[in-house]
Design a protein around this motif. Sequence first.
Motif, PDB file in Angstrom:
ATOM      1  N   ALA A 112     -26.493  23.264  70.384  1.00 24.92           N
ATOM      2  CA  ALA A 112     -25.133  22.840  70.059  1.00 24.92           C
ATOM      3  C   ALA A 112     -24.249  22.750  71.295  1.00 24.92           C
ATOM      4  CB  ALA A 112     -24.507  23.808  69.049  1.00 24.92           C
ATOM      5  N   HIS A 113     -24.374  23.720  72.211  1.00 25.19           N
ATOM      6  CA  HIS A 113     -23.516  23.742  73.399  1.00 25.19           C
ATOM      7  C   HIS A 113     -24.299  24.318  74.573  1.00 25.19           C
ATOM      8  CE1 HIS A 113     -19.902  23.078  70.913  1.00 25.19           C
ATOM      9  NE2 HIS A 113     -20.449  23.946  70.079  1.00 25.19           N
ATOM     10  N   THR A 114     -24.040  23.786  75.757  1.00 20.30           N
ATOM     11  CA  THR A 114     -24.508  24.381  77.004  1.00 20.30           C
ATOM     12  C   THR A 114     -23.287  24.659  77.868  1.00 20.30           C
ATOM     13  OG1 THR A 114     -26.700  23.363  76.993  1.00 20.30           O
ATOM     14  CG2 THR A 114     -25.807  23.976  79.130  1.00 20.30           C
ATOM     15  N   VAL A 115     -23.221  25.885  78.386  1.00 30.39           N
ATOM     16  CA  VAL A 115     -22.094  26.307  79.207  1.00 30.39           C
ATOM     17  C   VAL A 115     -22.630  26.631  80.601  1.00 30.39           C
ATOM     18  CG1 VAL A 115     -20.239  27.978  79.515  1.00 30.39           C
ATOM     19  CG2 VAL A 115     -20.890  27.233  77.209  1.00 30.39           C
ATOM     20  N   VAL A 116     -22.177  25.889  81.588  1.00 26.01           N
ATOM     21  CA  VAL A 116     -22.623  26.089  82.974  1.00 26.01           C
ATOM     22  C   VAL A 116     -21.414  26.533  83.789  1.00 26.01           C
ATOM     23  CG1 VAL A 116     -23.766  25.054  84.961  1.00 26.01           C
ATOM     24  CG2 VAL A 116     -24.332  24.260  82.649  1.00 26.01           C
ATOM     25  N   ILE A 128     -32.289  38.073  80.133  1.00 25.48           N
ATOM     26  CA  ILE A 128     -31.400  37.303  79.287  1.00 25.48           C
ATOM     27  C   ILE A 128     -30.758  38.245  78.276  1.00 25.48           C
ATOM     28  CG2 ILE A 128     -32.776  35.195  79.477  1.00 25.48           C
ATOM     29  CD1 ILE A 128     -33.697  35.777  76.525  1.00 25.48           C
ATOM     30  N   VAL A 129     -29.685  37.772  77.665  1.00 28.58           N
ATOM     31  CA  VAL A 129     -29.150  38.447  76.484  1.00 28.58           C
ATOM     32  C   VAL A 129     -29.138  37.445  75.341  1.00 28.58           C
ATOM     33  CG1 VAL A 129     -27.781  40.205  77.657  1.00 28.58           C
ATOM     34  CG2 VAL A 129     -26.782  37.960  77.219  1.00 28.58           C
ATOM     35  N   VAL A 130     -29.336  37.971  74.135  1.00 28.39           N
ATOM     36  CA  VAL A 130     -29.359  37.145  72.930  1.00 28.39           C
ATOM     37  C   VAL A 130     -28.410  37.750  71.912  1.00 28.39           C
ATOM     38  CG1 VAL A 130     -30.767  36.361  70.989  1.00 28.39           C
ATOM     39  CG2 VAL A 130     -31.712  36.341  73.299  1.00 28.39           C
ATOM     40  N   ALA A 131     -27.492  36.941  71.407  1.00 30.44           N
ATOM     41  CA  ALA A 131     -26.591  37.351  70.337  1.00 30.44           C
ATOM     42  C   ALA A 131     -26.788  36.407  69.162  1.00 30.44           C
ATOM     43  CB  ALA A 131     -25.138  37.333  70.805  1.00 30.44           C
ATOM     44  N   ARG A 132     -26.617  36.937  67.963  1.00 35.71           N
ATOM     45  CA  ARG A 132     -26.870  36.149  66.757  1.00 35.71           C
ATOM     46  C   ARG A 132     -25.703  36.229  65.790  1.00 35.71           C
ATOM     47  NH1 ARG A 132     -31.980  38.286  67.800  1.00 35.71           N
ATOM     48  NH2 ARG A 132     -33.714  36.797  67.745  1.00 35.71           N
ATOM     49  N   ALA A 133     -25.612  35.194  64.945  1.00 35.34           N
ATOM     50  CA  ALA A 133     -24.709  35.205  63.804  1.00 35.34           C
ATOM     51  C   ALA A 133     -25.465  34.644  62.609  1.00 35.34           C
ATOM     52  CB  ALA A 133     -23.467  34.357  64.082  1.00 35.34           C
ATOM     53  N   GLU A 134     -25.238  35.224  61.455  1.00 36.12           N
ATOM     54  CA  GLU A 134     -25.890  34.750  60.238  1.00 36.12           C
ATOM     55  C   GLU A 134     -24.841  34.520  59.164  1.00 36.12           C
ATOM     56  OE1 GLU A 134     -29.200  37.027  58.943  1.00 36.12           O
ATOM     57  OE2 GLU A 134     -30.103  37.168  60.929  1.00 36.12           O
ATOM     58  N   SER A 139     -20.915  25.618  57.958  1.00 41.94           N
ATOM     59  CA  SER A 139     -19.690  25.429  58.727  1.00 41.94           C
ATOM     60  C   SER A 139     -19.334  26.696  59.500  1.00 41.94           C
ATOM     61  CB  SER A 139     -18.532  25.030  57.811  1.00 41.94           C
ATOM     62  OG  SER A 139     -18.281  26.029  56.837  1.00 41.94           O
ATOM     63  N   HIS A 140     -19.655  27.878  58.935  1.00 44.45           N
ATOM     64  CA  HIS A 140     -19.370  29.126  59.637  1.00 44.45           C
ATOM     65  C   HIS A 140     -20.216  29.232  60.895  1.00 44.45           C
ATOM     66  CE1 HIS A 140     -19.882  33.428  60.616  1.00 44.45           C
ATOM     67  NE2 HIS A 140     -18.620  33.525  60.254  1.00 44.45           N
ATOM     68  N   ALA A 141     -21.495  28.900  60.797  1.00 40.11           N
ATOM     69  CA  ALA A 141     -22.370  28.960  61.966  1.00 40.11           C
ATOM     70  C   ALA A 141     -21.903  27.986  63.045  1.00 40.11           C
ATOM     71  CB  ALA A 141     -23.817  28.669  61.562  1.00 40.11           C
ATOM     72  N   GLU A 142     -21.476  26.804  62.645  1.00 36.13           N
ATOM     73  CA  GLU A 142     -20.961  25.832  63.613  1.00 36.13           C
ATOM     74  C   GLU A 142     -19.698  26.349  64.291  1.00 36.13           C
ATOM     75  OE1 GLU A 142     -22.214  23.095  64.649  1.00 36.13           O
ATOM     76  OE2 GLU A 142     -23.739  22.504  63.190  1.00 36.13           O
ATOM     77  N   ARG A 143     -18.814  26.956  63.508  1.00 34.86           N
ATOM     78  CA  ARG A 143     -17.583  27.505  64.091  1.00 34.86           C
ATOM     79  C   ARG A 143     -17.901  28.652  65.043  1.00 34.86           C
ATOM     80  NH1 ARG A 143     -15.704  26.987  58.725  1.00 34.86           N
ATOM     81  NH2 ARG A 143     -15.894  29.232  58.417  1.00 34.86           N
ATOM     82  N   TRP A 144     -18.866  29.502  64.667  1.00 33.18           N
ATOM     83  CA  TRP A 144     -19.270  30.603  65.541  1.00 33.18           C
ATOM     84  C   TRP A 144     -19.813  30.055  66.863  1.00 33.18           C
ATOM     85  CZ3 TRP A 144     -23.902  31.818  67.865  1.00 33.18           C
ATOM     86  CH2 TRP A 144     -23.980  33.073  68.464  1.00 33.18           C
ATOM     87  N   ALA A 145     -20.640  29.024  66.778  1.00 35.37           N
ATOM     88  CA  ALA A 145     -21.216  28.439  67.989  1.00 35.37           C
ATOM     89  C   ALA A 145     -20.127  27.869  68.881  1.00 35.37           C
ATOM     90  CB  ALA A 145     -22.231  27.354  67.616  1.00 35.37           C
ATOM     91  N   GLU A 146     -19.178  27.165  68.295  1.00 39.16           N
ATOM     92  CA  GLU A 146     -18.101  26.565  69.090  1.00 39.16           C
ATOM     93  C   GLU A 146     -17.221  27.638  69.714  1.00 39.16           C
ATOM     94  OE1 GLU A 146     -14.537  23.218  68.662  1.00 39.16           O
ATOM     95  OE2 GLU A 146     -15.974  23.553  67.028  1.00 39.16           O
ATOM     96  N   THR A 148     -18.057  30.746  70.397  1.00 40.39           N
ATOM     97  CA  THR A 148     -18.833  31.451  71.412  1.00 40.39           C
ATOM     98  C   THR A 148     -18.866  30.651  72.712  1.00 40.39           C
ATOM     99  OG1 THR A 148     -20.202  32.550  69.741  1.00 40.39           O
ATOM    100  CG2 THR A 148     -21.110  32.381  71.971  1.00 40.39           C
ATOM    101  N   ALA A 149     -19.111  29.358  72.608  1.00 41.38           N
ATOM    102  CA  ALA A 149     -19.120  28.504  73.801  1.00 41.38           C
ATOM    103  C   ALA A 149     -17.744  28.484  74.463  1.00 41.38           C
ATOM    104  CB  ALA A 149     -19.559  27.098  73.431  1.00 41.38           C
ATOM    105  N   ASP A 150     -16.689  28.422  73.671  1.00 41.95           N
ATOM    106  CA  ASP A 150     -15.332  28.407  74.239  1.00 41.95           C
ATOM    107  C   ASP A 150     -15.043  29.703  74.998  1.00 41.95           C
ATOM    108  OD1 ASP A 150     -14.811  25.887  73.268  1.00 41.95           O
ATOM    109  OD2 ASP A 150     -13.695  26.583  71.511  1.00 41.95           O
ATOM    110  N   ARG A 151     -15.469  30.856  74.451  1.00 47.14           N
ATOM    111  CA  ARG A 151     -15.241  32.129  75.134  1.00 47.14           C
ATOM    112  C   ARG A 151     -15.985  32.178  76.466  1.00 47.14           C
ATOM    113  NH1 ARG A 151     -15.827  34.312  69.939  1.00 47.14           N
ATOM    114  NH2 ARG A 151     -17.981  34.920  70.399  1.00 47.14           N
ATOM    115  N   LEU A 152     -17.212  31.680  76.473  1.00 44.85           N
ATOM    116  CA  LEU A 152     -17.992  31.701  77.707  1.00 44.85           C
ATOM    117  C   LEU A 152     -17.403  30.759  78.752  1.00 44.85           C
ATOM    118  CD1 LEU A 152     -21.627  31.790  76.306  1.00 44.85           C
ATOM    119  CD2 LEU A 152     -20.346  33.674  77.332  1.00 44.85           C
ATOM    120  N   ARG A 153     -16.872  29.618  78.325  1.00 42.86           N
ATOM    121  CA  ARG A 153     -16.234  28.703  79.271  1.00 42.86           C
ATOM    122  C   ARG A 153     -14.977  29.329  79.862  1.00 42.86           C
ATOM    123  NH1 ARG A 153     -17.243  24.862  74.894  1.00 42.86           N
ATOM    124  NH2 ARG A 153     -19.094  23.622  75.401  1.00 42.86           N
TER     125      ARG A 153
END
Length: 222
Positions: A112-116, A128-134, A139-146, A148-153
Amino acid sequence: MTTHQLPDLARPDAGTTLISEWIVDTPDRQDRAGRALLGEWGELSARVRPKAFLQLSCFASADGRVLLSVAQWTSDEAHLAFVREHRADMVGRIDREVPGIRRPGLVRYRLAHTVVPDGTGDDTTDMIVVARAESESASHAERWAEATADRLRAAPPLGMGAAHVFVSEDGAHGLLYAPVPQANGVVGARPYRLLGAVAGPGAGADGVGSAGTGRSDGTGRV
């Protein structure tokens, strides 16, 4: 072909990314199961030469209890065809070597997203670290992914390499995969170290397929 490089999870020829855990309980069993898994995939890749198989990377959790497998294939259909013919024999051999492995199941993901982060070069860490959401809601998973990517950026952990955020095909799972020099940089994530990887038959000397390693934003069993 074996390699000790972290996988490129944004490679453009990867049509599917398959992630699964094996619960092995102890560091000794973790090491034995990891070596057996990599050995079986290495033998099968060399003997059968499935062109759709790109790479399988095996990671060990820091607590010694879990193996994490990250497999990349060109398509789900090609992976499923391979599994139908070869998985039972492969798993049977591993289970004779290390009895009692528990396998909760495999999840098929799409990137869904790559953050460099600025200044990121080639990943040199083996952690590596791995975090999950279930969620039952896609729509919740998509929002979580977005989110998460925004926080990392906005605030990437110090030294983080290219991080990848995935959503499962069924929309019930989100997953963050991030190379880091230390495990405490991402809250709620589990640390793993790379045990090794098996590159598919089309990989070159550096363990990367001929299609290259471009970055993008963008259930069977292993």
